[in-house]
Design a protein around this motif. Structure first.
Motif, PDB file in Angstrom:
ATOM      1  N   VAL A   1     -32.808  19.016  29.367  1.00  0.00           N
ATOM      2  CA  VAL A   1     -32.888  18.549  30.750  1.00  0.00           C
ATOM      3  C   VAL A   1     -32.877  17.022  30.845  1.00  0.00           C
ATOM      4  O   VAL A   1     -32.220  16.455  31.706  1.00  0.00           O
TER       5      VAL A   1
ATOM      6  N   LYS B   1     -41.439  20.997  34.639  1.00  0.00           N
ATOM      7  CA  LYS B   1     -41.413  22.455  34.501  1.00  0.00           C
ATOM      8  C   LYS B   1     -40.086  22.939  33.925  1.00  0.00           C
ATOM      9  O   LYS B   1     -40.046  23.872  33.117  1.00  0.00           O
ATOM     10  N   HIS B   2     -39.011  22.294  34.345  1.00  0.00           N
ATOM     11  CA  HIS B   2     -37.688  22.684  33.851  1.00  0.00           C
ATOM     12  C   HIS B   2     -37.559  22.389  32.357  1.00  0.00           C
ATOM     13  O   HIS B   2     -36.996  23.178  31.592  1.00  0.00           O
ATOM     14  N   VAL B   3     -38.077  21.229  31.932  1.00  0.00           N
ATOM     15  CA  VAL B   3     -38.035  20.861  30.517  1.00  0.00           C
ATOM     16  C   VAL B   3     -38.779  21.901  29.679  1.00  0.00           C
ATOM     17  O   VAL B   3     -38.269  22.395  28.665  1.00  0.00           O
ATOM     18  N   TRP B   4     -40.003  22.265  30.105  1.00  0.00           N
ATOM     19  CA  TRP B   4     -40.795  23.230  29.344  1.00  0.00           C
ATOM     20  C   TRP B   4     -40.147  24.611  29.326  1.00  0.00           C
ATOM     21  O   TRP B   4     -40.166  25.307  28.312  1.00  0.00           O
ATOM     22  N   SER B   5     -39.561  25.008  30.441  1.00  0.00           N
ATOM     23  CA  SER B   5     -38.898  26.302  30.505  1.00  0.00           C
ATOM     24  C   SER B   5     -37.741  26.371  29.511  1.00  0.00           C
ATOM     25  O   SER B   5     -37.577  27.349  28.780  1.00  0.00           O
ATOM     26  N   ARG B   6     -36.943  25.305  29.474  1.00  0.00           N
ATOM     27  CA  ARG B   6     -35.815  25.263  28.562  1.00  0.00           C
ATOM     28  C   ARG B   6     -36.282  25.216  27.107  1.00  0.00           C
ATOM     29  O   ARG B   6     -35.720  25.886  26.231  1.00  0.00           O
TER      30      ARG B   6
ATOM     31  N   LYS C   1     -39.112  17.031  36.770  1.00  0.00           N
ATOM     32  CA  LYS C   1     -38.347  17.755  35.749  1.00  0.00           C
ATOM     33  C   LYS C   1     -39.245  18.472  34.744  1.00  0.00           C
ATOM     34  O   LYS C   1     -38.744  19.214  33.892  1.00  0.00           O
TER      35      LYS C   1
ATOM     36  N   SER D   1     -27.630  16.296  28.334  1.00  0.00           N
ATOM     37  CA  SER D   1     -26.343  16.120  29.013  1.00  0.00           C
ATOM     38  C   SER D   1     -25.561  14.928  28.463  1.00  0.00           C
ATOM     39  O   SER D   1     -24.356  14.801  28.700  1.00  0.00           O
TER      40      SER D   1
ATOM     41  N   GLU E   1     -41.772  11.937  34.393  1.00  0.00           N
ATOM     42  CA  GLU E   1     -40.708  12.822  34.895  1.00  0.00           C
ATOM     43  C   GLU E   1     -41.319  14.061  35.553  1.00  0.00           C
ATOM     44  O   GLU E   1     -41.001  15.198  35.182  1.00  0.00           O
TER      45      GLU E   1
ATOM     46  N   TYR F   1     -28.972  28.911  24.778  1.00  0.00           N
ATOM     47  CA  TYR F   1     -28.814  27.488  25.047  1.00  0.00           C
ATOM     48  C   TYR F   1     -28.699  26.694  23.751  1.00  0.00           C
ATOM     49  O   TYR F   1     -27.937  25.729  23.671  1.00  0.00           O
TER      50      TYR F   1
ATOM     51  N   ASP G   1     -37.404  28.609  25.996  1.00  0.00           N
ATOM     52  CA  ASP G   1     -36.254  29.483  25.747  1.00  0.00           C
ATOM     53  C   ASP G   1     -35.679  29.240  24.355  1.00  0.00           C
ATOM     54  O   ASP G   1     -35.183  30.179  23.705  1.00  0.00           O
TER      55      ASP G   1
END
Length: 364
Positions: free
Chosen positions: A239, A288-293, A286, A243, A283, A317, A296
């Motif tokens: 996240v 929660k998104h970082v931890w979720s990824r 971002k 990229s 951040e 991923y 995974d």
């Protein structure tokens, strides 16, 4: 009951706080006592440097996913302050914090050159490439004064001993005069780590490191001097920096990098809490998104220490990341599977590089 104080951010430091290490018997927590402690200015945070007595200088490992079996770390702790550094928990062995202590309470191997000479002189020593900087950065800011890394390279150069260097500092350019002659005989290989090309992210993620532009310049100058150089995209942070993978590889290849590698973010021991604290402060949108990824890619956990998984992750991923990396390497002409082959045939064994007795005084 007093409420916990949210730690203030210190400019130029990666960690937000200074929690006790996992070996400590007690914990301390700052709280607002109702007397304006939240408004008090933080005391100045100074860096201290001490010599570290050591019996040996070469560290050996047999990890199946580490491409070398010998390494040297000139320093313990690192002023670069990268919040993601997997070496942070090692400060706990000194009864120091993996947080701000790791960045400000530093140790240098004062006798590194002498110890290295002794170990290379041992009768049972077998020449194998040495990696400098596998733990903390050999070119962190204090190297300008203490020059431990420089002294180690000088010994290896006299001995014609093969070695590699990993750094995210442009200070490596200082030692091109030593590295370039060695490169002609395939005795040295260099890796420059580029985590992001975004200066705003770099400023808090790895606050005292060289800028992305300076690292690309270092790659360019090393390459121009005939020194083989690769780029390490490390760590890749889901996240936040993933990229940029293709852009980093493209920029590094244009600067003269020959090879590339990457490592997924690792969060062993106390590091997961320090990184979470950093995310929530710098951040928050971002986090929660970082931890979720991450979960995974780590089998639902914050960290996966298993060999073969810890550096790459698993799941869809992680597979996509590996495919993107391979495709970008092919597109920009970077080697990513072939390892550099050091020349081990030129090593000068014996008590000194000239074959003499190290106890004999010079007549010069």
């Amino acid at each position: 009951m007093p409420s916990p104080i949210r730690p203030a951010v210190r400019n130029g430091r990666g960690a937000v706080s200074n929690p006790a290490g996992r070996f400590e018997s007690s914990r301390a927590e700052a709280v607002d006592d109702g007397w304006g402690s939240l408004d008090e200015e933080l005391p100045a945070l100074q860096t201290t440097v001490q010599p570290e007595p050591a019996r040996s200088i070469i560290t050996r490992n047999n990890s199946p996913d580490v491409p070398f079996d010998q390494s040297i770390n000139p320093y313990r702790g690192c002023e670069h302050g990268c919040i993601y550094c997997y070496a942070r928990p090692s400060h706990g062995f000194l009864n120091l914090s993996p947080g701000l202590d790791f960045e400000t309470k530093l140790f240098y191997k004062a006798d590194a050159a002498r110890l290295l000479e002794e170990e290379l002189s041992a009768r049972n020593y077998r020449c194998s490439p040495i990696t400098i900087g596998a733990n903390t950065d050999p070119y962190q800011p204090i190297e300008r004064e203490y020059r431990v890394t420089r002294s180690i390279i000088e010994v290896l150069a006299r001995r014609r001993h093969p070695f590699s260097i990993i750094t995210k500092s442009a200070m490596i350019e200082r030692d091109i005069d030593l590295l370039a002659p060695l490169a002609k005989d395939n005795l040295v290989y260099t890796l420059v780590s580029v985590t992001t090309l975004n200066n705003d992210i770099k400023r808090t993620l790895e606050p005292r490191t060289a800028s992305p532009a300076a690292r690309l310049r270092a790659i360019r100058n090393l390459s121009a001097a005939g020194i083989p150089v690769g780029v390490m995209v490390a760590p890749v942070i889901p996240v936040l920096t993933d990229s940029e993978l293709e852009k980093i590889l493209e920029a590094a290849a244009a600067a003269g990098a020959r090879s590339a590698g990457y490592v997924l973010l690792r969060l062993p021991y106390e590091l997961k809490d320090l990184f979470q604290e950093w995310l929530e402060r710098h951040e928050p949108l971002k986090a929660k998104h970082v931890w979720s990824r991450l979960h995974d890619m780590r089998g639902g956990r914050d960290n996966d220490p298993r060999w073969g998984h810890r550096q790459r992750g698993e799941g869809q991923y992680a597979e996509l990341l590996a495919q993107r990396f391979a495709a970008a390497c092919a597109r920009y002409g970077l080697k990513h599977r072939e390892r550099f082959v050091h020349n081990t045939q030129l090593f000068v064994a014996g008590s000194t590089a000239t074959g003499g007795d190290p106890r004999q005084m010079s007549l010069l």
